[in-house]
Design an enzyme around this catalytic site. Structure first.
Site, PDB file in Angstrom:
ATOM      1  CB  CYS A 114      -0.950   0.006   1.185  1.00 38.22           C
ATOM      2  SG  CYS A 114      -2.156  -1.324   1.078  1.00 38.22           S
ATOM      3  CG  HIS A 250      -3.269   3.609   1.664  1.00 36.92           C
ATOM      4  ND1 HIS A 250      -3.735   3.157   0.457  1.00 36.92           N
ATOM      5  CD2 HIS A 250      -3.311   2.552   2.516  1.00 36.92           C
ATOM      6  CE1 HIS A 250      -4.046   1.874   0.569  1.00 36.92           C
ATOM      7  NE2 HIS A 250      -3.805   1.486   1.809  1.00 36.92           N
ATOM      8  CG  ASN A 280      -6.606  -0.835   1.033  1.00 37.23           C
ATOM      9  OD1 ASN A 280      -5.890  -0.419   0.126  1.00 37.23           O
ATOM     10  ND2 ASN A 280      -6.129  -1.254   2.196  1.00 37.23           N
TER      11      ASN A 280
HETATM   12  N1  ACO Z   1     -18.347  -8.299   9.292  1.00 38.11           N
HETATM   13  C1  ACO Z   1     -18.714  -8.475  10.557  1.00 38.11           C
HETATM   14  N2  ACO Z   1     -17.852  -8.685  11.562  1.00 38.11           N
HETATM   15  C2  ACO Z   1     -16.546  -8.713  11.251  1.00 38.11           C
HETATM   16  C3  ACO Z   1     -16.076  -8.528   9.934  1.00 38.11           C
HETATM   17  C4  ACO Z   1     -17.040  -8.300   8.925  1.00 38.11           C
HETATM   18  N3  ACO Z   1     -16.713  -8.105   7.629  1.00 38.11           N
HETATM   19  N4  ACO Z   1     -14.725  -8.602   9.934  1.00 38.11           N
HETATM   20  C5  ACO Z   1     -14.347  -8.827  11.209  1.00 38.11           C
HETATM   21  N5  ACO Z   1     -15.434  -8.887  12.008  1.00 38.11           N
HETATM   22  C6  ACO Z   1     -15.481  -9.116  13.440  1.00 38.11           C
HETATM   23  C7  ACO Z   1     -14.262  -9.812  13.984  1.00 38.11           C
HETATM   24  O1  ACO Z   1     -14.363 -11.194  13.791  1.00 38.11           O
HETATM   25  C8  ACO Z   1     -14.293  -9.403  15.433  1.00 38.11           C
HETATM   26  O2  ACO Z   1     -15.209 -10.219  16.095  1.00 38.11           O
HETATM   27  P1  ACO Z   1     -14.898 -10.748  17.577  1.00 38.11           P
HETATM   28  O3  ACO Z   1     -14.813  -9.507  18.414  1.00 38.11           O
HETATM   29  O4  ACO Z   1     -16.091 -11.603  17.883  1.00 38.11           O
HETATM   30  O5  ACO Z   1     -13.599 -11.480  17.491  1.00 38.11           O
HETATM   31  C9  ACO Z   1     -14.859  -7.992  15.404  1.00 38.11           C
HETATM   32  O6  ACO Z   1     -15.499  -7.856  14.110  1.00 38.11           O
HETATM   33  C10 ACO Z   1     -13.827  -6.886  15.566  1.00 38.11           C
HETATM   34  O7  ACO Z   1     -12.705  -7.146  14.699  1.00 38.11           O
HETATM   35  P2  ACO Z   1     -11.501  -6.157  14.613  1.00 38.11           P
HETATM   36  O8  ACO Z   1     -10.522  -6.673  13.613  1.00 38.11           O
HETATM   37  O9  ACO Z   1     -10.987  -5.846  15.983  1.00 38.11           O
HETATM   38  O10 ACO Z   1     -12.229  -4.838  14.045  1.00 38.11           O
HETATM   39  P3  ACO Z   1     -11.648  -3.409  13.817  1.00 38.11           P
HETATM   40  O11 ACO Z   1     -12.498  -2.411  14.443  1.00 38.11           O
HETATM   41  O12 ACO Z   1     -10.162  -3.335  14.085  1.00 38.11           O
HETATM   42  O13 ACO Z   1     -11.837  -3.195  12.227  1.00 38.11           O
HETATM   43  C11 ACO Z   1     -10.504  -3.331  10.199  1.00 38.11           C
HETATM   44  C12 ACO Z   1     -11.252  -4.090  11.318  1.00 38.11           C
HETATM   45  C13 ACO Z   1     -11.537  -2.573   9.401  1.00 38.11           C
HETATM   46  C14 ACO Z   1      -9.765  -4.341   9.341  1.00 38.11           C
HETATM   47  C15 ACO Z   1      -9.479  -2.350  10.816  1.00 38.11           C
HETATM   48  O14 ACO Z   1      -8.731  -2.986  11.797  1.00 38.11           O
HETATM   49  C16 ACO Z   1      -8.518  -1.756   9.808  1.00 38.11           C
HETATM   50  O15 ACO Z   1      -8.892  -0.973   8.942  1.00 38.11           O
HETATM   51  N6  ACO Z   1      -7.206  -2.056   9.944  1.00 38.11           N
HETATM   52  C17 ACO Z   1      -6.153  -1.463   9.121  1.00 38.11           C
HETATM   53  C18 ACO Z   1      -6.162  -1.947   7.716  1.00 38.11           C
HETATM   54  C19 ACO Z   1      -5.066  -1.236   6.963  1.00 38.11           C
HETATM   55  O16 ACO Z   1      -4.923  -0.032   7.025  1.00 38.11           O
HETATM   56  N7  ACO Z   1      -4.219  -1.975   6.291  1.00 38.11           N
HETATM   57  C20 ACO Z   1      -3.038  -1.367   5.697  1.00 38.11           C
HETATM   58  C21 ACO Z   1      -3.117  -1.218   4.286  1.00 38.11           C
HETATM   59  S1  ACO Z   1      -3.506  -2.685   3.424  1.00 38.11           S
HETATM   60  C22 ACO Z   1      -2.093  -3.242   2.587  1.00 38.11           C
HETATM   61  O17 ACO Z   1      -0.979  -2.857   2.811  1.00 38.11           O
HETATM   62  C23 ACO Z   1      -2.319  -4.321   1.602  1.00 38.11           C
END
Ligand code: ACO
Length: 323
Positions: A114, A250, A280
């Site tokens: 990314c 990004h 993304n």
């Molecule tokens: N639908 C419903 N529930 C979901 C989903 C979904 N699509 N995905 C995950 N959950 C659940 C999880 O299983 C978890 O459940 P649990 O509490 O029972 O275990 C709960 O939601 C919370 O999960 P988290 O991962 O803690 O959720 P978070 O608020 O952190 O959001 C997200 C997740 C959107 C992925 C976030 O962490 C994020 O944006 N992270 C950064 C991503 C990023 O910037 N990546 C870098 C660039 S990508 C690259 O380089 C290729």
């Protein structure tokens, strides 16, 4: 006088197929509401069967050439930022070169996930500053839909496909921070975090693999590192956040975008946001946002812009440029 890399053309391409969040509800335990509230994403585009990264990259580049009133013969180099090339080799950049009908100059890919577009811009700026090239097409293009695990709701709802291009041209500028063009860059990586975001396959492991991410761990690093790299790049140019007209970040998650702007002391009125419509798109997200931001009339000549990105590696960085 200082030789600067000035943006003289922009273009982008998004595949025809648009997938709304609600479509995932049929196959996954997820909801439109969860995806919107956790990521800010509402829809994304997916490439058609047979449509490749270099196809999309070439279309974005053609539009950037048309925007600049130039042809492929006017280019010295093509740099493509991608982690999803058509083939292991040759580079996607040489495929774009062939699609544009360009037979001179040179072309290569940059892979920093990314953060790829920020790395590519930094490389292109150095090629121009050193006199090795006068016009460089810098493209970010990805088909992340090809590396999704469609059973993993925590990743497959977040990514999309697309391409964006900037045409950079060498221009002599007075050599101050009011110059047009790329004013400073800051690049970083720390391989200790390689397991937070990776694809579990590749050439030497003999598979394509799927994207794996510990999203909440990546999130923890993102705001801190993005604000810090943006401030470092601004400092290097003798500027501060107060001078910034637009952050073009990004586009991974609206909460990361908001958190970074807040940490830099900037309002969301100063941020170009496209994550709701593109998801993304990894290395394509910044050039897509720059091209869309210009089309919307947000970005204008003379504006001071900071782009910043973080991704797998972890790799992160920022570029400060005056449009
Ligand atoms: N639908 C419903 N529930 C979901 C989903 C979904 N699509 N995905 C995950 N959950 C659940 C999880 O299983 C978890 O459940 P649990 O509490 O029972 O275990 C709960 O939601 C919370 O999960 P988290 O991962 O803690 O959720 P978070 O608020 O952190 O959001 C997200 C997740 C959107 C992925 C976030 O962490 C994020 O944006 N992270 C950064 C991503 C990023 O910037 N990546 C870098 C660039 S990508 C690259 O380089 C290729």
């Amino acid at each position: 006088m200082t030789r600067r890399a000035v943006v003289v053309g922009t273009g982008h391409y998004l595949p025809e197929r648009v997938v709304e969040n609600a479509e995932f509800e049929a196959t996954l335990d997820t909801t439109d509401e969860w995806i919107r509230s956790r990521s800010g994403i509402e829809r994304r585009h997916f490439a058609a069967e047979g449509e490749t990264t270099s196809d999309m990259a070439a279309k974005a580049a053609e539009r950037a050439l048309a925007d600049a009133g130039l042809t492929a013969d006017d280019l010295d180099a093509i740099v493509v930022a991608t982690s999803t090339p058509d083939l292991t080799f040759p580079s996607a950049a040489t495929m774009v070169q062939s699609k544009l009908g360009m037979t001179k100059g040179f072309a290569f890919d940059v892979q920093a996930v990314c953060a790829g577009f920020v790395y590519a811009l930094s490389n292109a700026s150095a090629l121009i500053a050193s006199g090795q090239a006068s016009r460089v097409m810098v493209i970010g293009a990805e088909t992340f839909s090809r590396i999704m695990d469609w059973t993993d709701r925590s990743t497959c709802v977040l990514f999309g496909d697309g391409a964006g291009a900037l045409l950079l041209e060498a221009q002599e500028q007075p050599g101050t921070n009011t110059d047009r063009g790329i004013l400073s860059t800051d690049l970083n990586s720390d391989g200790r975090y390689k397991d937070l975001l990776y694809v579990d396959g590749g050439v030497s492991t003999q598979s394509t693999g799927h994207l794996r991410m510990q999203g909440n761990q990546v999130f923890r690093h993102a705001v801190e590192k993005l604000a810090s790299t943006a401030n470092t790049a601004l400092d290097r140019a003798g500027l501060s956040a107060a001078d910034v007209d637009w952050i073009v970040p990004h586009q991974a998650n609206i909460r990361i975008i908001q958190g970074t702007a807040k940490k830099m002391g900037l309002s969301m009125d100063n941020v170009v946001v496209t994550v709701q419509d593109h998801g993304n798109t990894s290395a394509a997200s910044i050039p897509l946002a720059l091209s869309v931001g210009k089309e919307r009339g947000q970005i204008k000549e003379g504006d001071l812009i900071v782009t910043e990105a973080i991704g797998g590696g972890l790799a992160w960085g920022a570029v400060v440029l005056r449009w």
